[in-house]
Design an enzyme around this catalytic site. Structure first.
Site, PDB file in Angstrom:
ATOM      1  CE1 TYR A 237      -4.216  -1.171  -0.118  1.00 12.42           C
ATOM      2  CE2 TYR A 237      -3.589  -2.607   1.675  1.00 12.42           C
ATOM      3  CZ  TYR A 237      -4.477  -2.244   0.685  1.00 12.42           C
ATOM      4  OH  TYR A 237      -5.610  -2.959   0.491  1.00 12.42           O
ATOM      5  CG  ASP A 265      -7.759  -3.438  -5.999  1.00 12.55           C
ATOM      6  OD1 ASP A 265      -7.144  -3.073  -4.981  1.00 12.55           O
ATOM      7  OD2 ASP A 265      -8.078  -4.623  -6.216  1.00 12.55           O
ATOM      8  CG  HIS A 356      -8.964  -5.436  -2.524  1.00 11.61           C
ATOM      9  ND1 HIS A 356      -7.995  -4.475  -2.655  1.00 11.61           N
ATOM     10  CD2 HIS A 356      -8.942  -5.777  -1.214  1.00 11.61           C
ATOM     11  CE1 HIS A 356      -7.442  -4.241  -1.483  1.00 11.61           C
ATOM     12  NE2 HIS A 356      -7.991  -5.016  -0.590  1.00 11.61           N
TER      13      HIS A 356
HETATM   14  C1  PPY Z   1      -8.607  -5.129   3.018  1.00  9.88           C
HETATM   15  O1  PPY Z   1      -9.166  -5.127   4.121  1.00  9.88           O
HETATM   16  O2  PPY Z   1      -9.202  -5.408   1.996  1.00  9.88           O
HETATM   17  C2  PPY Z   1      -7.222  -4.772   2.875  1.00  9.88           C
HETATM   18  O3  PPY Z   1      -6.697  -4.813   1.826  1.00  9.88           O
HETATM   19  C3  PPY Z   1      -6.452  -4.390   4.031  1.00  9.88           C
HETATM   20  C4  PPY Z   1      -6.721  -3.077   4.540  1.00  9.88           C
HETATM   21  C5  PPY Z   1      -7.057  -3.009   5.843  1.00  9.88           C
HETATM   22  C6  PPY Z   1      -7.271  -1.794   6.371  1.00  9.88           C
HETATM   23  C7  PPY Z   1      -7.136  -0.672   5.607  1.00  9.88           C
HETATM   24  C8  PPY Z   1      -6.795  -0.764   4.286  1.00  9.88           C
HETATM   25  C9  PPY Z   1      -6.599  -1.985   3.747  1.00  9.88           C
END
Ligand code: PPY
Length: 496
Positions: A237, A265, A356
């Site tokens: 991220y 995404d 995702h």
């Molecule tokens: C998700 O929960 O889908 C993630 O990719 C992890 C996440 C968890 C918290 C904030 C951003 C992403």
């Protein structure tokens, strides 16, 4: 470092002055209360006391040290003043332990759906809600499974399938399965060893793990749990502060990580309503009272920790990533031929066709459905498969047959996230090892039945994907998935 007594911490137990202890360090979080993405209520519950237990499974290890100005780091708790409190065993703890004790023995687990059913039963409700939730009406998460059912096999016969081999190479790294462990966040919500369950099982069985940026275990803890030479990938991220990202990426490369999967995404997190509703359920199951307006209504566990993610990320940033690392760079979350070609032309090493896990744009198509047009587009740039560019898919994969369909249609390998997450949430490392064993058995049998002795003998003519774009029609119901799938709830009346 200044030593602070427990009594001194306890004097700061209000909204006007709020200190908490996390991992033996004392922090003044008074000014941060209203900024806390998870709301102030949860912090105030631990005001003047040790919050480690609540903090640990939700926050990445350095969240507090990285985000709180250093002048708010008060000191270390004086260990001589800490009164060891024996943690009260709640009714919920007892209920959970009873369920854990009653789990089916591992040798009665015969497919990956079984892990999901056990995880649903034994996980704390908030953990299940966070892991299992998907965005909006949860159409895409179900479509991810359904798409596999719209592709049918055309098996070949009489090909001497005495010995079959399903091992492969993923981005130049040997893998005992054509499957890698995809990144899923917050592993400690599901098991005290969190992501280490995956690292240890993967090291033992020659499977590649993609480490999540938002793991509950620290990056170095995960690397330290790997066996020498164990190939690992990193999911990224991108932070609003690019220096943080640069340091993180370069540290990963130095520690031997082989590939960087940049998540593209999730400029904003999808609304996961199952997770959001949990926000309104207190620890003891009580409803949050009216008037607690500080709890932002749009936040569940996920949103609570997502504010660092940079929504301004764009194609213009790609050369910068190339300049800071020599690792392979792969974009995770591509859906269209247009973007696949942009990634190819940008000189990247691959893409993941992913939505995702259905957690972002609801009613986005499945990776599997996007695969044929994307492979067709890439073929305009040269022969496929292309040794310099990989196409992965993830989402809804639970069976070797799912994987074999994707490979026959041109995918290089397939990612499984929740499948392995549920395996360790229900049985720890042993569960993950068992899930590999199940997949091995499924690969062996299905390759034989399909008439392919190895993965290079899987060809597009072994599948009939002509119905893949048909979104209505008679697809057999996925009963196994439907038993664990949870219909979304609607707003509830309060108790009269
Ligand atoms: C998700 O929960 O889908 C993630 O990719 C992890 C996440 C968890 C918290 C904030 C951003 C992403």
């Amino acid at each position: 470092m200044t030593l602070v007594s427990s009594a001194a911490v306890a004097e700061h137990a209000s909204r006007d002055s709020c200190w908490i202890v996390v991992h033996g360090k004392v922090y003044d979080v008074t000014d941060f209360l209203d900024e806390h993405p998870g709301g102030s209520k949860i912090i105030l519950k631990y005001a003047g006391a040790d919050a480690t237990e609540a903090y640990e499974p939700i926050h990445p290890p350095n969240a507090i040290t990285d985000n709180l100005p250093t002048d708010k780091h008060i000191g270390a708790i004086d260990p001589n003043t800490v009164v060891k409190v024996v943690k009260e065993v709640t009714e919920e703890d007892k209920r959970r332990q009873a369920l854990l004790d009653a789990r089916p023995p591992l040798d009665e687990i015969i497919n990956l759906h079984d892990f999901e059913a056990v995880a649903k039963a034994v996980l704390p409700p908030k953990a299940w809600a966070y892991y299992s939730s998907a965005s909006d009406d949860e159409i895409t998460i179900r479509e991810n499974r359904a798409a596999f059912q719209r592709v049918w096999f055309r098996p070949r016969i009489l090909r001497d399938v005495t010995s079959v081999d399903w091992s492969t190479t993923i981005l130049g790294q040997k893998s005992s399965l054509p499957v890698y462990i995809s990144a899923t966040a917050l592993g400690k919500l599901g098991h005290p060893d969190g992501e280490l369950n995956l690292t240890r099982a993967a090291g033992k069985h020659g499977v590649i793990q993609m480490i999540p940026t938002l793991a509950s275990c620290s990056f170095d803890e995960i690397l330290d749990a790997a066996v020498p030479g164990q190939p690992l990938f990193l999911q990224l991220y991108v932070n609003r502060d690019r220096e943080i990202t640069k340091k993180y990426v370069q540290h990963a490369e130095k520690r031997g990580v082989k590939a960087l999967f940049i998540t593209v995404d999730a400029p904003q997190l999808g609304r996961r309503e199952k997770d959001m509703r949990m926000k309104f359920v207190g620890d003891a199951g009580a409803k949050v009272q009216e008037g607690q307006k500080d709890i932002k209504q749009d936040q569940g566990v996920a949103r609570a920790i997502s504010s660092f993610i940079d929504p301004s990320l764009s194609w213009k940033d790609i050369p910068w990533f190339r300049s800071i690392t020599n690792m392979h760079i792969i974009l995770k979350g591509v859906s269209t031929p247009e973007d696949a070609l942009l990634a190819y032309d940008a000189g990247l090493q691959g893409i993941v066709l992913s939505n995702h896990g259905g957690r972002q744009l609801d009613t986005a198509r499945s990776g599997l459905e996007n695969l044929p047009p994307i492979i067709a587009a890439l073929k305009t740039r040269g022969p496929w498969p292309n040794p310099n560019f990989s196409v992965f898919i993830d989402g809804g994969v639970r069976r070797a047959t799912d994987v074999l369909k994707a490979l026959a249609m041109g995918a290089s390998a397939v990612g499984i996230g929740r499948g392995f997450l549920y395996a360790f949430a229900s049985y720890g490392q042993e569960g993950v090892e068992k899930s590999f064993q199940i997949l091995r058995e499924e690969f062996e049998m299905n390759l034989r039945l399909l008439g392919a002795r190895n993965l290079s003998e899987l060809t597009p003519d072994m599948v009939d994907a002509s119905g893949l774009h048909q979104h209505v029609g008679l697809t057999p119901a996925d009963n196994l998935f439907n038993t664990t799938y949870q219909p979304l709830r609607l707003a509830e009346f309060r108790d009269a």
